[in-house]
Design an enzyme around this catalytic site. Structure first.
Site, PDB file in Angstrom:
ATOM      1  N   THR A   1      38.970  74.975  32.062  1.00  0.00           N
ATOM      2  CA  THR A   1      37.737  74.450  32.647  1.00  0.00           C
ATOM      3  C   THR A   1      37.424  75.111  33.981  1.00  0.00           C
ATOM      4  OG1 THR A   1      39.179  72.644  33.270  1.00  0.00           O
ATOM      5  CG2 THR A   1      37.534  72.170  31.581  1.00  0.00           C
TER       6      THR A   1
ATOM      7  N   SER B   1      45.690  65.691  38.879  1.00  0.00           N
ATOM      8  CA  SER B   1      44.484  66.518  38.993  1.00  0.00           C
ATOM      9  C   SER B   1      43.541  65.970  40.046  1.00  0.00           C
ATOM     10  CB  SER B   1      43.766  66.537  37.644  1.00  0.00           C
ATOM     11  OG  SER B   1      42.445  67.016  37.770  1.00  0.00           O
TER      12      SER B   1
ATOM     13  N   ASP C   1      48.864  70.029  36.397  1.00  0.00           N
ATOM     14  CA  ASP C   1      47.480  70.067  36.834  1.00  0.00           C
ATOM     15  C   ASP C   1      46.656  70.187  35.544  1.00  0.00           C
ATOM     16  OD1 ASP C   1      45.138  70.522  38.459  1.00  0.00           O
ATOM     17  OD2 ASP C   1      45.335  72.649  37.962  1.00  0.00           O
TER      18      ASP C   1
ATOM     19  N   LYS D   1      39.504  76.362  43.624  1.00  0.00           N
ATOM     20  CA  LYS D   1      40.388  75.788  42.603  1.00  0.00           C
ATOM     21  C   LYS D   1      41.283  74.712  43.210  1.00  0.00           C
ATOM     22  CE  LYS D   1      40.400  79.724  39.464  1.00  0.00           C
ATOM     23  NZ  LYS D   1      41.198  80.815  38.870  1.00  0.00           N
TER      24      LYS D   1
ATOM     25  N   ASP E   1      42.753  71.404  35.201  1.00  0.00           N
ATOM     26  CA  ASP E   1      41.813  72.531  35.148  1.00  0.00           C
ATOM     27  C   ASP E   1      42.525  73.850  35.423  1.00  0.00           C
ATOM     28  OD1 ASP E   1      39.327  70.979  34.847  1.00  0.00           O
ATOM     29  OD2 ASP E   1      39.781  70.241  36.854  1.00  0.00           O
TER      30      ASP E   1
ATOM     31  N   LYS F   1      44.335  68.198  47.581  1.00  0.00           N
ATOM     32  CA  LYS F   1      45.337  69.264  47.653  1.00  0.00           C
ATOM     33  C   LYS F   1      44.853  70.263  48.714  1.00  0.00           C
ATOM     34  CE  LYS F   1      46.080  68.897  42.649  1.00  0.00           C
ATOM     35  NZ  LYS F   1      45.858  69.498  41.330  1.00  0.00           N
TER      36      LYS F   1
HETATM   37  C1  G6P Z   1      40.028  70.448  39.950  1.00  0.00           C
HETATM   38  C2  G6P Z   1      39.378  71.815  39.902  1.00  0.00           C
HETATM   39  C3  G6P Z   1      38.347  71.992  40.983  1.00  0.00           C
HETATM   40  C4  G6P Z   1      37.377  70.817  40.969  1.00  0.00           C
HETATM   41  C5  G6P Z   1      38.136  69.518  41.185  1.00  0.00           C
HETATM   42  C6  G6P Z   1      37.222  68.308  41.133  1.00  0.00           C
HETATM   43  O1  G6P Z   1      40.988  70.430  40.932  1.00  0.00           O
HETATM   44  O2  G6P Z   1      40.345  72.836  40.018  1.00  0.00           O
HETATM   45  O3  G6P Z   1      37.673  73.201  40.769  1.00  0.00           O
HETATM   46  O4  G6P Z   1      36.389  70.962  41.963  1.00  0.00           O
HETATM   47  O5  G6P Z   1      39.106  69.384  40.164  1.00  0.00           O
HETATM   48  O6  G6P Z   1      36.731  68.181  39.826  1.00  0.00           O
HETATM   49  P1  G6P Z   1      35.556  67.242  39.360  1.00  0.00           P
HETATM   50  O7  G6P Z   1      35.626  67.335  37.865  1.00  0.00           O
HETATM   51  O8  G6P Z   1      35.857  65.877  39.868  1.00  0.00           O
HETATM   52  O9  G6P Z   1      34.304  67.782  39.931  1.00  0.00           O
HETATM   53 MG    MG Z   2      43.724  73.705  38.482  1.00  0.00          MG
END
Ligand code: G6P
Ligand code: MG
Length: 219
Positions: A18, A115, A10, A46, A12, A146
């Site tokens: 982030t 991701s 993953d 998350k 973030d 997810k």
């Molecule tokens: C990841 C993070 C989430 C986020 C998602 C979408 O899974 O854990 O917190 O909302 O990505 O990210 P984005 O950058 O497309 O907004």
């Molecule tokens: Mg994550």
């Protein structure tokens, strides 16, 4: 090394922190709309897509937005989030991560990104890792968020590795569930009390030594 296994990271909260920028940006949005949410509630965001996150937040604030306003708020959040991302460089790679990536490269072990983020490529570029991955599956490639296993199943397919031979690193509850739903080996990065459903849990990558990875790969 001879292995039929592959690794899926993953992004973030696993490779870079982030997750803290997502939190700051979502909290600003909520505050601007006149409410707040807790760190515990943030755990539920998350791993969850941008649209799904805003839906949850509005539910917590008991607020309904028109379609246009919903889209506008999502764009504002992303703009704010990207202002943090803009300042990133490779020093943001979380401690212990590079050592694992170097080991995988040296030993020709295939690894992918899995991701939910549509900003994944931008971030990988900022931290100089974009060209290291054998496959990248991000928020632009998937239709199901997810805990649906879609993102990881596509990543494993791209690596040409069977789901049961795939090892997933995840910091989110939804992501650990997605890996488990895909019948993969799940490794939670974070607190045991939050990620207890994972096959293994570590606070961070500094706690993972190469011997552990070797054992998993040769099992
Ligand atoms: C990841 C993070 C989430 C986020 C998602 C979408 O899974 O854990 O917190 O909302 O990505 O990210 P984005 O950058 O497309 O907004
Ligand atoms: Mg994550």
């Amino acid at each position: 090394m001879e292995t039929n296994k592959g690794i899926i990271f993953d992004l973030d909260g696993v490779i870079v922190d982030t997750a803290k920028f997502h939190f700051l940006a979502w909290r600003k949005l909520a505050n601007d709309l006149g409410f707040d949410f807790t760190k515990e509630q943030n755990e539920q965001l998350k791993g969850v897509s941008r649209v799904e996150s805003l839906r949850k937040i509005l539910e917590w604030g008991e607020l309904e937005l028109s379609k246009t306003e919903f889209k506008r708020q999502m764009a504002l959040k992303n703009e704010n989030y990207l202002s943090y991302v803009a300042k990133m460089d490779k020093s943001e790679i979380l401690p212990g991560v590079q050592k694992v990536i170097d080991y995988l490269i040296e030993n020709n072990i295939p690894f992918a990104l899995g991701s939910a983020s549509k900003n994944a490529r931008t971030i990988l570029k900022k931290i100089n890792l974009l060209d290291e991955f054998d496959a990248i599956v991000d928020g632009t490639d998937v239709s199901k968020a997810k805990p649906d296993p879609e993102v990881f199943l596509i990543a494993a397919e791209k690596l040409n590795v069977k789901p049961e031979n795939s090892i997933v690193f995840e910091d989110s509850v939804a992501g650990v569930q997605a890996a488990n739903n895909a019948n993969m080996i799940s490794i939670g990065i974070g607190e045991e009390k939050t990620l207890g459903e994972a096959d293994y849990v570590f606070n961070d990558f500094t706690e993972i030594d190469i011997d552990f990875i070797k054992k998993l790969l040769t099992k």
